[in-house]
Structures are given as structure tokens and as C-alpha cells.
Design an enzyme around this catalytic site. Structure first.
Site, short mmCIF file in Angstrom:
data_model
loop_
_atom_site.label_atom_id
_atom_site.label_comp_id
_atom_site.label_asym_id
_atom_site.label_seq_id
_atom_site.Cartn_x
_atom_site.Cartn_y
_atom_site.Cartn_z
N ASP A 277 0.78 -1.23 0.00
CA ASP A 277 0.00 0.00 0.00
C ASP A 277 0.82 1.29 0.00
O ASP A 277 0.36 2.33 0.48
CB ASP A 277 -0.89 -0.02 1.25
N GLU B 257 -0.82 -9.20 -1.22
CA GLU B 257 -1.32 -8.67 0.06
C GLU B 257 -2.52 -7.75 -0.20
O GLU B 257 -2.62 -6.62 0.29
CB GLU B 257 -0.25 -7.91 0.85
N GLU C 247 -1.87 5.04 3.29
CA GLU C 247 -1.89 3.64 2.86
C GLU C 247 -3.29 3.08 2.61
O GLU C 247 -3.49 2.30 1.67
CB GLU C 247 -1.17 2.75 3.88
N HIS D 143 6.94 4.34 13.08
CA HIS D 143 7.20 5.13 11.87
C HIS D 143 5.95 5.68 11.19
O HIS D 143 6.03 6.39 10.20
CB HIS D 143 8.00 4.31 10.86
N ARG E 265 3.01 7.74 9.79
CA ARG E 265 2.80 9.16 9.54
C ARG E 265 1.73 9.78 10.47
O ARG E 265 1.89 10.88 10.96
CB ARG E 265 2.34 9.30 8.08
N HIS F 254 13.77 4.84 12.87
CA HIS F 254 13.44 4.94 11.45
C HIS F 254 14.23 6.09 10.85
O HIS F 254 14.55 7.07 11.53
CB HIS F 254 11.93 5.18 11.30
N1 UDP Z 1 12.13 -4.40 9.84
C1 UDP Z 1 13.49 -4.37 9.63
N2 UDP Z 1 14.25 -3.52 10.37
C2 UDP Z 1 13.71 -2.68 11.32
C3 UDP Z 1 12.32 -2.70 11.50
C4 UDP Z 1 11.54 -3.57 10.74
O1 UDP Z 1 14.00 -5.07 8.78
O2 UDP Z 1 14.45 -1.92 11.94
C5 UDP Z 1 11.31 -5.31 9.02
C6 UDP Z 1 10.29 -6.15 9.75
O3 UDP Z 1 10.83 -7.41 10.11
C7 UDP Z 1 9.14 -6.29 8.77
C8 UDP Z 1 9.26 -5.03 7.91
O4 UDP Z 1 10.57 -4.51 8.13
O5 UDP Z 1 9.31 -7.38 7.91
C9 UDP Z 1 8.21 -4.03 8.29
O6 UDP Z 1 8.50 -2.84 7.70
P1 UDP Z 1 7.89 -1.46 8.17
O7 UDP Z 1 7.63 -1.52 9.63
O8 UDP Z 1 8.80 -0.42 7.65
O9 UDP Z 1 6.54 -1.33 7.30
P2 UDP Z 1 5.06 -1.87 7.45
O10 UDP Z 1 5.11 -3.34 7.63
O11 UDP Z 1 4.42 -1.16 8.58
O12 UDP Z 1 4.44 -1.49 6.14
#
Ligand code: UDP
Length: 374
Positions: free
Chosen positions: A96, A118, A132, A208, A210, A241
Site C-alpha cells: 500500500d 497482500e 496507505e 514510523h 505518519r 526509522h
Molecule cells: N524491519 C526491519 N528492520 C527494522 C524494522 C523492521 O527489517 O528496523 C522489518 C520487519 O521485520 C518487517 C518489515 O521490516 O518485515 C516491516 O516494515 P515497516 O515496519 O517499515 O513497514 P510496514 O510493515 O508497517 O508497512
């Protein structure tokens, strides 16, 4: 060979599409072509290296302090040009992000079918998560094939009158996690920057989103200090982040506490290592909610809603929002009540079984063979 243009731009997109890319590589009739928009630069490169994947195109669209409309416009234009050049039979996107929505629009303008991995996640609040929720809704209506991770996601699509080509596959994040957990190797130097997992009960925190920028992040950071002061055997591990709007707010509050470990984003592999060794996770991340049950870790979700209700229902996650009292109360409970802790850590993962990418390959092969997708 049918060319599948796989689009990635951010860390979670690489994590969730790497297993699909590797699986499509095995196909005799499908040829994956990886296009990186460069929405997040550093975090994406680390992931690609880990999975041993090389991008075919890097559009390098990341700029410091980029606006959302600026980025969206650039992704539409740049992906459109690449699609014109390589003429893919299908464009594949995941999730997203701005990259996902913009690349889907570019494909639509060229009448190239889009496959959405997804698909079907919804909070039903168009401003939360922002942007998103709207990105994924728009993509659902631009896409011709929908790979839904759960039955709930399938139903969400049907409610929006999307009726055909919906496939229940599980989430590919579990494929990536199982591969990574099996091959887990991390550098000694990095272990030294982490808290001692034997000495402390470590609370792993990521933030992280927004919609939590500013006052919510500030309130959460202060609550973490309160938890640390009430539970002397705990430590907080917080990978910051890269977005300055996150780090500039929480760093001043947390940096001087001796049991707070603020680290640079450790990369996916060390992050999984940290998850595996933590006692408790607090996060506003979507992917983390999906991974945690496989590793047997409870997650307190730092959001007011979630498009991933399956974990809440199964009992591996709890929505604590951004309310300091609620966060403190639930964290205290998990730190003192063994029964409550056990209840959250022994849950079957509702998001997948690690075979989602294989299912996606088989479905696409069948679709191309039967000429459903030309
Ligand atoms: N992740 C990572 N390093 C970090 C934090 C998260 O590799 O410092 C991984 C985590 O294991 C997951 C993914 O990043 O697979 C999630 O990404 P993020 O939280 O950025 O995005 P969201 O899932 O909320 O879209």
C-alpha cells in the site's frame, strides 16, 4: 516467456516480494524483472543483498524531504517509461505504499494487467493509516489479480464488489521470515550494540507511521521511560526509522536513559534476531504484527486501528493505541502476569504458513497457460 515486472520501493515491499521473485525465477514460463523505484534507498539495498537478488532497474526516485504528490508523480512517470520499454505482460505490486499506487496507475494507463500481493487489507478509515488505506483501495480497483493473505482480506475485497481473480495465498512475509530465521547469521559487532538479552527483558519498539508523527510519538517515548523506571530488569531496544520526523522527536526524550538502546535500522536479518530474543514488542508496523506470532512474541500495537485484525482475534497482538495509560497498563500486565504473557505467545500464526510465494507462482502459471491473462 511471460514478463512479470515486479515493483519494489520500500523495505517491506522487498521483504514480501523477494520470495515471489525467487519463486518466479524457477518458472519455465514466467520471467520476473525487478524494478526498484528507490522510494527508500538504504533499507532496500540491504534487503536485496540478503535475498541475493539484483534489481534490473533502479529509478532512484528518493529525495530528501520529498512530498507525497511529488513522489507519486515521479513514480507514475518513471514506471510508465520503463513499462513502455520492457513491455511486461503483468505488473506485480505489494501492499500500500505510494510506489504501489503510482506504479499501478502507470500500468493501467498502458493497459497492462496488475497483480496485487497482500490485497484486501482494510481499516475502513481513509485517513488511518494515511495514505496507505487509500493506496490499497485504489490498487484493488486497478488490479486484475488479487492475492489475499487471509480469508478476512478476501471478504473485504468482495464487499467492494471485486469478484473475480481473488486467491487466498497466505502472506509472503512468513515465507521470508522462515527463510531468514533458518539462515540467521549476524555480525558480532552488531550484537555488541544490542542490549544483553540474558540480563534484561528487552522491549523491542518500532515507530514510523505518519499519523503518529509528533505528539503521539512524544507521548509513547515518555511512556517507555515510565515502563523502564517501574521495571528495572527491562531495556528498550529501538531501531530509529530514517525519517527525521520520527527520530528528531523521540531521540531527545530517550537518548539519556541508560537502559535505552537507540540504534540505526539494523537491517532485516538482525531485526529478526532482535525480535526472536526480545521479551515483548511494541510497534506500529504492519509486517511486525504478522511476523511476531511465528516467533512466539506478543505485540502491543501502537495504533488506534489495524488492518490486521487476525492477530488481535487469535490473541498474539493487542491494540493499545497511542494512549499512555493504556500502553503502560498493558505492558505492565505482560511484565508481571505470566499467564497473560503465555496466552499471547502460544498462538498459531493466522497470516500464513510460508508457502504463499509458491501458491502465487502456480496460480500465475495456470492463468497464463489458460490465457486468462494475456
Ligand atoms: N524491519 C526491519 N528492520 C527494522 C524494522 C523492521 O527489517 O528496523 C522489518 C520487519 O521485520 C518487517 C518489515 O521490516 O518485515 C516491516 O516494515 P515497516 O515496519 O517499515 O513497514 P510496514 O510493515 O508497517 O508497512
Amino acid at each position: 516467456m511471460k514478463k512479470i515486472a515486479i515493483i519494489v520501493g520500500t523495505r517491506p515491499e522487498v521483504i514480501k516480494l523477494a520470495p515471489v521473485y525467487l519463486e518466479l525465477k524457477k518458472s519455465k514460463i514466467l520471467k520476473p524483472i525487478l524494478i526498484n523505484t528507490g522510494q527508500h534507498r538504504e533499507m532496500v539495498d540491504q534487503m536485496l543483498r540478503w535475498f541475493g537478488i539484483k534489481e534490473d532497474f533502479n529509478l532512484k526516485l528518493m529525495k530528501i524531504n520529498q512530498t507525497l504528490p511529488g513522489l507519486t508523480a515521479k513514480v507514475i512517470e518513471a514506471t510508465y517509461k520503463v513499462f513502455e520499454k520492457i513491455k511486461p505482460h503483468l505488473v506485480m505490486v505489494e501492499g500500500d505504499t505510494a510506489t504501489v499506487m503510482a506504479a499501478s496507475i502507470a500500468a493501467f494507463y498502458l493497459k497492462i494487467p496488475v497483480a496485487h500481493v497482500e490485497a484486501g487489507l482494510r481499516t475502513n478509515d481513509i485517513y488511518n493509516p494515511f495514505p496507505e488505506e487509500m493506496s490499497r483501495r485504489l490498487v484493488s480497483h486497478l488490479a486484475s489479480v488479487h492475492f489475499a493473505p487471509t480469508e478476512n482480506a478476501v471478504q473485504n475485497l468482495k464487499k467492494e464488489n471485486i469478484k473475480s481473480n481473488i486467491f487466498l495465498t497466505g502472506n509472503t512475509v512468513i515465507d521470508a521470515l522462515l527463510y531468514t530465521a533458518k539462515n540467521l547469521k549476524i555480525e558480532k559487532q552488531l550484537i555488541a550494540s544490542l542490549p544483553n538479552f540474558k540480563k534484561y527483558r528487552v522491549i523491542l519498539v518500532t515507530m514510523h507511521r505518519r499519523e503518529n508523527f509528533g505528539s503521539s510519538h512524544r507521548a509513547i517515548a515518555k511512556t517507555l521511560i515510565k515502563i523502564l523506571n517501574n521495571f528495572p530488569d527491562t531495556a528498550v531496544l529501538l531501531p530509529l526509522h530514517l525519517n527525521p520526523k520520527v527520530r528528531n522527536v523521540i531521540k531527545p526524550i530517550l537518548k539519556n536513559h541508560k537502559r535505552v538502546f537507540l540504534i540505526e535500522p539494523p537491517g532485516y536479518v538482525p531485526f529478526i534476531y532482535a525480535m526472536k530474543n526480545s521479551y515483548l514488542i511494541m510497534s506500529d508496523s504492519g509486517g511486525v504484527q504478522e511476523e511476531a506470532p511465528t516467533l512466539g512474541k506478543p505485540v502491543l500495537v501502537l495504533r488506534t486501528n489495524t488492518e490486521r485484525p487476525e492477530g488481535i482475534k487469535a490473541g498474539s497482538a493487542k491494540l493499545v493505541g497511542i494512549n499512555p495509560e493504556k500502553i503502560f497498563k498493558e505492558a505492565s500486565k505482560l511484565l508481571t502476569d505470566k499467564k497473560a504473557y503465555r496466552k499471547m505467545t502460544h498462538v498459531k500464526n493466522p497470516y500464513g504458513d510460508g508457502k504463499a510465494a509458491k501458491r502465487i507462482r502456480k496460480i500465475l502459471e495456470k492463468q497464463f497457460m489458460s490465457m486468462t491473462l494475456i
